[in-house]
Scaffold this motif. Structure first.
Motif, PDB file in Angstrom:
ATOM      1  N   SER A 337      48.669  40.311  37.670  1.00 27.04           N
ATOM      2  CA  SER A 337      47.713  39.359  37.105  1.00 27.04           C
ATOM      3  C   SER A 337      48.225  38.923  35.744  1.00 27.04           C
ATOM      4  N   TYR A 338      47.862  37.711  35.344  1.00 19.32           N
ATOM      5  CA  TYR A 338      48.435  37.131  34.134  1.00 19.32           C
ATOM      6  C   TYR A 338      47.378  36.274  33.466  1.00 19.32           C
ATOM      7  N   ALA A 339      47.305  36.362  32.158  1.00 18.52           N
ATOM      8  CA  ALA A 339      46.325  35.578  31.413  1.00 18.52           C
ATOM      9  C   ALA A 339      46.886  35.277  30.039  1.00 18.52           C
ATOM     10  N   GLY A 340      46.159  34.465  29.294  1.00 27.79           N
ATOM     11  CA  GLY A 340      46.581  34.113  27.950  1.00 27.79           C
ATOM     12  C   GLY A 340      46.045  35.106  26.930  1.00 27.79           C
ATOM     13  N   ILE A 341      45.871  34.645  25.701  1.00 24.34           N
ATOM     14  CA  ILE A 341      45.342  35.494  24.636  1.00 24.34           C
ATOM     15  C   ILE A 341      43.901  35.885  24.954  1.00 24.34           C
ATOM     16  N   TYR A 342      43.106  34.894  25.401  1.00 23.87           N
ATOM     17  CA  TYR A 342      41.713  35.161  25.747  1.00 23.87           C
ATOM     18  C   TYR A 342      41.638  35.538  27.221  1.00 23.87           C
ATOM     19  N   SER A 343      41.305  36.800  27.494  1.00 21.41           N
ATOM     20  CA  SER A 343      41.354  37.301  28.867  1.00 21.41           C
ATOM     21  C   SER A 343      40.073  38.022  29.269  1.00 21.41           C
ATOM     22  N   ASP A 344      38.974  37.758  28.557  1.00 20.98           N
ATOM     23  CA  ASP A 344      37.751  38.522  28.796  1.00 20.98           C
ATOM     24  C   ASP A 344      37.248  38.404  30.228  1.00 20.98           C
ATOM     25  N   ASP A 345      37.281  37.201  30.781  1.00 22.61           N
ATOM     26  CA  ASP A 345      36.778  37.019  32.147  1.00 22.61           C
ATOM     27  C   ASP A 345      37.606  37.825  33.151  1.00 22.61           C
ATOM     28  N   LEU A 346      38.917  37.832  32.960  1.00 22.05           N
ATOM     29  CA  LEU A 346      39.796  38.590  33.855  1.00 22.05           C
ATOM     30  C   LEU A 346      39.512  40.086  33.734  1.00 22.05           C
ATOM     31  N   VAL A 347      39.376  40.578  32.505  1.00 19.90           N
ATOM     32  CA  VAL A 347      39.112  42.005  32.295  1.00 19.90           C
ATOM     33  C   VAL A 347      37.763  42.389  32.895  1.00 19.90           C
ATOM     34  N   CYS A 348      36.751  41.523  32.734  1.00 25.37           N
ATOM     35  CA  CYS A 348      35.428  41.797  33.319  1.00 25.37           C
ATOM     36  C   CYS A 348      35.492  41.811  34.844  1.00 25.37           C
ATOM     37  N   PHE A 349      36.268  40.903  35.407  1.00 29.96           N
ATOM     38  CA  PHE A 349      36.425  40.827  36.859  1.00 29.96           C
ATOM     39  C   PHE A 349      37.079  42.098  37.403  1.00 29.96           C
ATOM     40  N   ILE A 350      38.199  42.515  36.789  1.00 32.54           N
ATOM     41  CA  ILE A 350      38.863  43.752  37.202  1.00 32.54           C
ATOM     42  C   ILE A 350      37.933  44.939  36.975  1.00 32.54           C
ATOM     43  N   GLY A 351      37.191  44.898  35.859  1.00 34.37           N
ATOM     44  CA  GLY A 351      36.247  45.965  35.564  1.00 34.37           C
ATOM     45  C   GLY A 351      35.150  46.070  36.605  1.00 34.37           C
ATOM     46  N   LEU A 352      34.664  44.906  37.087  1.00 32.31           N
ATOM     47  CA  LEU A 352      33.623  44.896  38.117  1.00 32.31           C
ATOM     48  C   LEU A 352      34.132  45.560  39.392  1.00 32.31           C
ATOM     49  N   LEU A 353      35.347  45.224  39.803  1.00 32.96           N
ATOM     50  CA  LEU A 353      35.916  45.827  41.009  1.00 32.96           C
ATOM     51  C   LEU A 353      36.053  47.337  40.844  1.00 32.96           C
ATOM     52  N   GLY A 354      36.559  47.764  39.688  1.00 32.96           N
ATOM     53  CA  GLY A 354      36.732  49.195  39.448  1.00 32.96           C
ATOM     54  C   GLY A 354      35.406  49.931  39.384  1.00 32.96           C
ATOM     55  N   TYR A 355      34.418  49.306  38.748  1.00 34.27           N
ATOM     56  CA  TYR A 355      33.109  49.958  38.610  1.00 34.27           C
ATOM     57  C   TYR A 355      32.444  50.121  39.972  1.00 34.27           C
ATOM     58  N   MET A 356      32.462  49.072  40.773  1.00 37.09           N
ATOM     59  CA  MET A 356      31.833  49.144  42.094  1.00 37.09           C
ATOM     60  C   MET A 356      32.548  50.156  42.997  1.00 37.09           C
ATOM     61  N   THR A 357      33.854  50.261  42.840  1.00 31.87           N
ATOM     62  CA  THR A 357      34.635  51.139  43.711  1.00 31.87           C
ATOM     63  C   THR A 357      34.321  52.612  43.479  1.00 31.87           C
ATOM     64  N   HIS A 358      33.826  52.966  42.300  1.00 31.26           N
ATOM     65  CA  HIS A 358      33.589  54.386  42.033  1.00 31.26           C
ATOM     66  C   HIS A 358      32.360  54.925  42.771  1.00 31.26           C
ATOM     67  N   PHE A 359      31.540  54.012  43.341  1.00 32.00           N
ATOM     68  CA  PHE A 359      30.391  54.460  44.139  1.00 32.00           C
ATOM     69  C   PHE A 359      30.849  54.810  45.553  1.00 32.00           C
ATOM     70  N   GLU A 360      30.456  55.954  46.031  1.00 29.08           N
ATOM     71  CA  GLU A 360      30.810  56.350  47.396  1.00 29.08           C
ATOM     72  C   GLU A 360      30.001  55.578  48.427  1.00 29.08           C
TER      73      GLU A 360
END
Length: 504
Positions: A337-360
């Motif tokens: 994945s690749y982004a510019g200086i401002y990458s908050d949306d990308l980090v939130c998106f990856i964070g959402l996937l990681g957060y949801m995945t931790h639920f069994e």
């Protein structure tokens, strides 16, 4: 050596970025590009899977007979996958099931507002005193989050002084407004006050054409990291003839080879890239819509995901887990994945996937208090953003090693660096002084400082004497802040078993 086939498409594209673009009701700040690929010998198998998928959903094809990502409506993603109906949930699951561990995926997320900010503040560069990237990030984040209409409109006025004054006025107003909740807004106010100190020069341009090179720059780094040299890249041919050719021109300018354009109607790979780009961009946009400020008053409150985002059935939860595998686990490389200086949306998106995945399972979400999940997710993503921002502070380039030799690799100056650092020669400094042409200073993975010196135009990498470690780390620290001192002439001195280094 394997040959790879890659296919490129994009989403949320604005051919021109102007005031009407930025203020349109359906405007989304990020331009999303996706490249999917695989080894050439697997293409027939992948295309067969995709054709079976399309045949299953033939009733969803558009008027041109294509199954496009537009079949998935943005309003269906209002609460991410949780708001999908049964049909769309199964549709996306069937699509994601085409991907496996051998599938190559690269995607970029580029802020359009950041592109404007970079052009307007092109004169601001990193140095030892100012982290200009942090300034540009803060300005972009503020404009994306608050969307101040007067500032955005002034970007397109042919009067740079007016733009700067509007920007200053906005930051001053936000600082005053934020004082009502300093426990939440203290850091933001500090950033805004720093910006006000350095807003002095800019170059305003009334309208911008999109620069297509950024996503291809990231893809070139992805190919280098994956050590893929034999490949073909097909771009989706869209829009006016001259517009489509700008995309191909940008790819060639970056140095990509064997690039052609194709028609998505005749190419499964392009339709796969389109579908993945659509899914990623719709999730990104839904997150952005939920978390951005819709009024001045909202600006001093904490923005959380609604509990509805976490009211998932098992299939919807499995969707997140499947997408997480595709994006974060399989083919896990730095430049996926690749982004510019401002990458908050990308980090939130990856964070959402990681957060949801931790639920069994969905029961675990309920057992951990459904109504608190927005707060828990906010804490999780804030930590992800903090970690990402700390990594962004480093200005040092990332080198990827081409392991064609078992003993050493070549650094970016062309000097041999041994995997076994004990084989690296130590720089010999005789009593007195000697002048050397230093090309670069760095360190190996264990923290041993290294220096590359030009010896009759032949670059040689040396270990530094232990006594010069602090000097080397200072030079590295300055480079990390954007102040690169090399290549330079350096005088090394040994006097009574004490070592000195002076940059001329």
């Amino acid at each position: 050596m394997d040959t790879y086939k890659f296919y490129y498409d994009e989403s949320e594209h604005s051919r021109k970025i102007n005031y009407n673009t930025v203020t349109a009701p359906n405007y989304y700040d990020n331009f999303v590009t996706v490249v999917v690929g695989w080894a050439k010998e697997k293409e027939k198998e992948v295309f067969k899977k995709y054709e079976d998928f399309e045949n299953k959903y033939a009733d969803r094809k558009d008027g041109n007979g294509e199954l496009k990502s537009t079949t998935l409506k943005q309003k269906k993603f209002e609460c991410g996958f949780a708001s999908l109906d049964k049909t769309n949930t199964q549709f996306i699951m069937d699509f994601l099931s085409i991907f496996d561990e051998s599938t190559k995926l690269y995607f970029s997320v580029a802020s359009k507002i950041e592109y404007l900010v970079l052009q307007l503040f092109i004169g601001y560069q990193n140095n030892f005193i100012i982290d200009a990237d942090a300034v540009k990030y803060s300005i972009t984040k503020a404009l994306v989050a608050y969307r101040p209409q007067n500032v955005i409109q002034s970007i397109y006025d042919d009067n740079s002084k007016e733009f700067v004054e509007e920007l200053k006025r906005f930051f001053r107003e936000r600082i005053e407004c934020n004082r009502s909740n300093m426990s939440l807004k203290e850091q933001e106010n500090e950033a805004f006050e720093n910006i006000l100190h350095i807003l002095d020069n800019n170059s305003a341009i009334p309208e911008f054409q999109w620069d297509y090179r950024m996503p291809f720059s990231g893809f070139a780094k992805y190919l280098q990291e994956e050590q893929i040299k034999n490949y073909a890249l097909v771009l989706d041919k869209e829009g006016e003839k001259n517009e489509a050719s700008r995309t191909m021109q940008a790819a060639c300018e970056i140095g990509l080879s064997n690039v052609t354009e194709g028609n998505s109607k005749d190419n499964c790979g392009l339709r796969m890239a389109d579908m993945m780009a659509g899914i990623i961009s719709k999730l990104l946009k839904a997150l952005c819509d939920e978390l951005h400020y819709h009024s001045i008053a909202e600006g001093v409150e904490k923005k959380l995901l609604n509990a509805k985002w976490f009211q998932l059935n098992e299939t919807q939860l499995d969707l997140y887990k499947r997408l997480y595998k595709i994006i974060c686990e399989w083919d896990n490389v730095w430049y996926k994945s690749y982004a510019g200086i401002y990458s908050d949306d990308l980090v939130c998106f990856i964070g959402l996937l990681g957060y949801m995945t931790h639920f069994e399972n969905k029961e675990q979400i309920i057992n951990e208090k459904l109504e608190m999940q927005g707060e828990y997710f906010n804490g999780y993503v804030c930590q992800q953003l903090s970690d990402y921002f700390n990594r962004r502070r480093s200005k040092l380039p990332i080198d990827f090693i081409d392991k064609n030799d078992e003993e050493y690799f070549l650094n970016r100056r062309g000097a041999k660096v041994y995997f076994d650092i004990t084989k690296q020669p130590i720089l010999q400094i005789a009593e007195g002084s000697q002048k050397e042409t230093v090309l670069s200073v760095g360190m190996d993975k264990s923290g041993i400082p290294l220096i590359t010196i030009s010896n009759e135009d032949n670059p040689i990498c040396y270990r530094l004497p232990e006594e010069l470690s602090d000097w080397a780390l200072t030079a590295i620290g300055m480079a990390n802040m954007g102040e690169n001192l090399f290549p330079s002439q350096v005088v090394f001195t040994k006097k009574k078993n004490r070592y000195f280094a002076d940059i001329l």
